[in-house]
Every structure is written in C-alpha cells, then in structure tokens.
Scaffold this motif. Sequence first.
Motif, PDB file in Angstrom:
ATOM      1  N   LEU A   1      20.566  59.422  54.540  1.00 17.40           N
ATOM      2  CA  LEU A   1      19.597  58.676  53.835  1.00 17.40           C
ATOM      3  C   LEU A   1      18.214  58.236  54.792  1.00 17.40           C
ATOM      4  O   LEU A   1      17.491  58.485  54.044  1.00 17.40           O
ATOM      5  N   ASP A   2      18.788  59.257  56.017  1.00 17.05           N
ATOM      6  CA  ASP A   2      17.514  59.227  57.003  1.00 17.05           C
ATOM      7  C   ASP A   2      17.108  60.550  57.407  1.00 17.05           C
ATOM      8  O   ASP A   2      15.591  61.127  58.253  1.00 17.05           O
ATOM      9  N   ASP A   3      17.542  61.896  56.188  1.00 12.91           N
ATOM     10  CA  ASP A   3      17.305  63.202  55.854  1.00 12.91           C
ATOM     11  C   ASP A   3      16.900  62.964  54.550  1.00 12.91           C
ATOM     12  O   ASP A   3      17.355  62.578  53.956  1.00 12.91           O
ATOM     13  N   GLY A   4      15.645  64.073  54.137  1.00 12.95           N
ATOM     14  CA  GLY A   4      15.540  64.237  53.307  1.00 12.95           C
ATOM     15  C   GLY A   4      14.592  63.032  52.438  1.00 12.95           C
ATOM     16  O   GLY A   4      13.946  62.241  52.792  1.00 12.95           O
ATOM     17  N   ASN A   5      14.149  63.412  51.041  1.00 10.15           N
ATOM     18  CA  ASN A   5      14.020  61.784  50.649  1.00 10.15           C
ATOM     19  C   ASN A   5      14.295  61.845  49.665  1.00 10.15           C
ATOM     20  O   ASN A   5      15.525  61.832  48.620  1.00 10.15           O
ATOM     21  N   ASN A   6      14.039  60.144  49.717  1.00 12.88           N
ATOM     22  CA  ASN A   6      14.762  58.971  49.177  1.00 12.88           C
ATOM     23  C   ASN A   6      14.560  58.543  48.280  1.00 12.88           C
ATOM     24  O   ASN A   6      13.121  58.075  48.547  1.00 12.88           O
ATOM     25  N   HIS A   7      14.742  58.102  46.149  1.00 13.23           N
ATOM     26  CA  HIS A   7      13.889  57.926  45.811  1.00 13.23           C
ATOM     27  C   HIS A   7      14.686  56.215  45.644  1.00 13.23           C
ATOM     28  O   HIS A   7      15.547  56.691  44.378  1.00 13.23           O
ATOM     29  N   ILE A   8      13.460  55.754  45.024  1.00 13.42           N
ATOM     30  CA  ILE A   8      14.733  54.180  44.358  1.00 13.42           C
ATOM     31  C   ILE A   8      13.947  53.415  43.229  1.00 13.42           C
ATOM     32  O   ILE A   8      12.970  53.678  43.563  1.00 13.42           O
ATOM     33  N   ILE A   9      14.478  54.122  42.245  1.00 14.43           N
ATOM     34  CA  ILE A   9      13.166  53.719  40.851  1.00 14.43           C
ATOM     35  C   ILE A   9      13.948  52.255  39.984  1.00 14.43           C
ATOM     36  O   ILE A   9      15.093  51.643  39.946  1.00 14.43           O
ATOM     37  N   LEU A  10      12.809  51.109  39.988  1.00 15.86           N
ATOM     38  CA  LEU A  10      13.125  49.798  39.995  1.00 15.86           C
ATOM     39  C   LEU A  10      13.291  49.326  39.058  1.00 15.86           C
ATOM     40  O   LEU A  10      11.955  49.815  38.458  1.00 15.86           O
ATOM     41  N   LEU A  11      14.077  48.943  38.128  1.00 16.82           N
ATOM     42  CA  LEU A  11      13.720  48.391  37.079  1.00 16.82           C
ATOM     43  C   LEU A  11      13.346  47.117  36.524  1.00 16.82           C
ATOM     44  O   LEU A  11      13.571  46.290  35.786  1.00 16.82           O
ATOM     45  N   GLY A  12      12.078  46.617  37.196  1.00 19.88           N
ATOM     46  CA  GLY A  12      11.484  45.936  36.715  1.00 19.88           C
ATOM     47  C   GLY A  12      11.601  43.985  37.753  1.00 19.88           C
ATOM     48  O   GLY A  12      12.674  44.494  38.453  1.00 19.88           O
ATOM     49  N   ASP A  13      10.706  43.746  37.610  1.00 17.23           N
ATOM     50  CA  ASP A  13      11.034  42.201  38.401  1.00 17.23           C
ATOM     51  C   ASP A  13      11.423  42.665  40.206  1.00 17.23           C
ATOM     52  O   ASP A  13      11.983  41.827  41.097  1.00 17.23           O
ATOM     53  N   VAL A  14      10.852  43.657  39.979  1.00 18.39           N
ATOM     54  CA  VAL A  14      10.440  43.667  41.637  1.00 18.39           C
ATOM     55  C   VAL A  14       9.942  42.547  42.826  1.00 18.39           C
ATOM     56  O   VAL A  14      10.228  41.973  43.756  1.00 18.39           O
ATOM     57  N   GLY A  15       9.000  42.517  42.309  1.00 23.11           N
ATOM     58  CA  GLY A  15       9.042  41.054  43.360  1.00 23.11           C
ATOM     59  C   GLY A  15       6.910  41.188  43.841  1.00 23.11           C
ATOM     60  O   GLY A  15       6.790  40.353  44.707  1.00 23.11           O
ATOM     61  N   ALA A  16       6.806  42.667  44.776  1.00 27.28           N
ATOM     62  CA  ALA A  16       6.141  43.482  44.995  1.00 27.28           C
ATOM     63  C   ALA A  16       4.939  42.535  45.201  1.00 27.28           C
ATOM     64  O   ALA A  16       3.923  42.717  46.043  1.00 27.28           O
ATOM     65  N   ASN A  17       4.007  42.533  43.732  1.00 27.55           N
ATOM     66  CA  ASN A  17       3.190  41.894  43.277  1.00 27.55           C
ATOM     67  C   ASN A  17       3.529  40.420  42.655  1.00 27.55           C
ATOM     68  O   ASN A  17       3.236  40.330  41.628  1.00 27.55           O
ATOM     69  N   PHE A  18       3.777  39.253  43.278  1.00 28.89           N
ATOM     70  CA  PHE A  18       4.488  38.360  42.643  1.00 28.89           C
ATOM     71  C   PHE A  18       3.373  37.050  43.469  1.00 28.89           C
ATOM     72  O   PHE A  18       2.515  36.670  42.244  1.00 28.89           O
ATOM     73  N   GLY A  19       2.703  36.481  44.540  1.00 26.06           N
ATOM     74  CA  GLY A  19       2.921  36.084  44.831  1.00 26.06           C
ATOM     75  C   GLY A  19       0.558  36.338  44.675  1.00 26.06           C
ATOM     76  O   GLY A  19       0.082  34.984  44.791  1.00 26.06           O
ATOM     77  N   LEU A  20       0.750  37.102  45.195  1.00 23.74           N
ATOM     78  CA  LEU A  20      -0.507  37.236  44.621  1.00 23.74           C
ATOM     79  C   LEU A  20      -1.615  36.640  46.162  1.00 23.74           C
ATOM     80  O   LEU A  20      -2.621  37.395  46.615  1.00 23.74           O
ATOM     81  N   LYS A  21      -1.951  35.564  46.301  1.00 21.09           N
ATOM     82  CA  LYS A  21      -2.179  35.034  47.287  1.00 21.09           C
ATOM     83  C   LYS A  21      -1.347  34.610  48.677  1.00 21.09           C
ATOM     84  O   LYS A  21      -0.286  34.416  48.714  1.00 21.09           O
ATOM     85  N   GLY A  22      -1.321  34.213  49.534  1.00 22.39           N
ATOM     86  CA  GLY A  22      -0.559  33.959  51.076  1.00 22.39           C
ATOM     87  C   GLY A  22      -0.181  35.219  51.418  1.00 22.39           C
ATOM     88  O   GLY A  22      -0.073  36.557  51.043  1.00 22.39           O
ATOM     89  N   LEU A  23       1.536  35.432  52.224  1.00 19.80           N
ATOM     90  CA  LEU A  23       2.047  35.732  52.881  1.00 19.80           C
ATOM     91  C   LEU A  23       3.000  36.968  52.245  1.00 19.80           C
ATOM     92  O   LEU A  23       4.058  37.746  52.667  1.00 19.80           O
ATOM     93  N   ARG A  24       3.336  36.041  51.309  1.00 16.23           N
ATOM     94  CA  ARG A  24       4.526  35.656  50.659  1.00 16.23           C
ATOM     95  C   ARG A  24       5.157  37.851  50.216  1.00 16.23           C
ATOM     96  O   ARG A  24       5.613  38.318  50.794  1.00 16.23           O
ATOM     97  N   ASP A  25       4.232  38.271  49.459  1.00 17.75           N
ATOM     98  CA  ASP A  25       3.572  39.792  48.685  1.00 17.75           C
ATOM     99  C   ASP A  25       4.258  40.783  50.344  1.00 17.75           C
ATOM    100  O   ASP A  25       4.153  41.842  50.121  1.00 17.75           O
TER     101      ASP A  25
END
Length: 269
Positions: free
Chosen positions: A34-58
């Motif tokens: 995994l440390d070599d080449g290109n790894n892509h992960i398709i995440l099928l929703g509810d990733v949670g990266a843009n959930f809190g929007l405020k504060g430090l959670r995201d």
Amino acid sequence: MQTSQDRWFLLGDLHGEAAPIDLFYWDNRDRLNLDDGNNHIILLGDVGANFGLKGLRDQRFKKALSQYPFTYICLRGNHESRVQNVINGNPRGWKQEHKYGGTIYVEKKYPKIEYLSDVPAVYEFAGYKTLSIPGAYSVDKWYRLSHKWTWFADEQLTEEEMELGRVLKKTEAPFDLVISHTCPWFYMPTDLFLPGLDQSTVDNTMERYLGELEYDLDYKRWAWGHYHADRLYPWVDGKEKLMLFNEKVVDLRKFMEMRETGTLREILA
C-alpha cells in the motif's frame, strides 16, 4: 491518469471515524504494497468529513484520513453536508477539478479527499463507467431534531435532481457500475430495520426512485452503504449487488470481474 497498476477499493460508511482505514492499512500494508503506487477508496456515503461544519471535529477527521496513502472518493450520504454548501462557506479553500471523466471537488488543505457531485453524475473509475447517485433519508431525523443534533434538510435529491438521473439513464447507459448511498426499493434489507421505529414515518422517496432507475437499467454491478451491514445479493441476469459497512474492504476489480458463483470473501481486498 489512471493505470492498471492503480489499486481500487470499495468501503461503506465511516461516520467520521478513521479507525476502519487505520485497521485496513496496518493489516494489509505489506501484503498489498500500500505504500507503493496509487490507492483509491470509493466511500459509499456517510463519510462524515463534512458533518460538524463548525469546531474541530471535521478537521481532525480529515487530518486523520490524510496520513494514510489513499485517495478517498466520497459519495454524499445523508449524515453530511452537500459539498457545494461547504464550498459556499469557504470558496477560496476549495477547487473544482475535472477528473475520472467528471467533476469533483477538493478542499485545498486535504487534496487526497475528493468529493463527487451532489447530484447524479457519470464518472469512470478504474476503467469502469460509473453512475453516481448521492443522498438518502435519515431515519433518525426526528430524534436528531429533538436533541438539536445535526440534520441536513437537503439530504435527499430534489425532483429536479432525480430527473437528471433519469436523463443519464436514457443517454449514458450502459453502465459497468452504479454507486449510491441507499439502495433500490426491492433490495431494502428489512431484517436490518431499527426495532421499534415506526416505518410509516420513514420517507422512502430515494429508495423508490432508485428502484425506478434500477428497473430495466443496463448495468453490471451496484454497490451501496447506509444499512450498516455487509451483504452480497443473489446474482440476477448477470448483475450483482453489494451492500457494505466499514469493516470489509472490497477490491473493485474483483467485484467487477466476479462470476455468478463468487462469494463476498472472494472479492475482499
């Protein structure tokens, strides 16, 4: 540029937790190089990266994801903001790119986290023509509102956005792969429904819409998340359907190339 050497994976809901990525990386780093080449992960929703929007959670979550050698391709679920709303709040911090044959959005601070369109769109992942359909209904909507928790009023597609999906079905099919957060009506896992929840209060608009699209759609594979379980559905007319949570990581090419007798275990990364 995509090459045959790139590694492509599918995974379900992370809900703002990087632990499943951490586990997958350390358990498979050497075996999959995994440390070599290109790894892509398709995440099928509810990733949670843009959930809190405020504060430090995201920000903490995005930093945690970024330490691993993966590019994350994020489909929008119901427990996260539309990426366009996030961009509107900080337009200088984001950029729009043409990639995978379509439009994606990237926060400049976290270039390895990519967001797909907020509406139905067509992409090409690992050489597979893919229809992407975001959004779903939150069955805990009223609980969230009563506790003043985060809930996104625009979590589902509008009728106009649904019509765009119908147009893509007519003009862009056949598809190798369809990815969505929830599933077509016929494949709803009723055995996984929350006990005690009055199902008459649940809005199944998205599931009915996806059922409409799935009917007579020319496709080979369909993958979704949302229901917090891993399940490979029965093979029908050369088509296979897959539901994922966040424990089992599927190799996209194995999924696409599997035979009728294949098992979930055989398509894991």
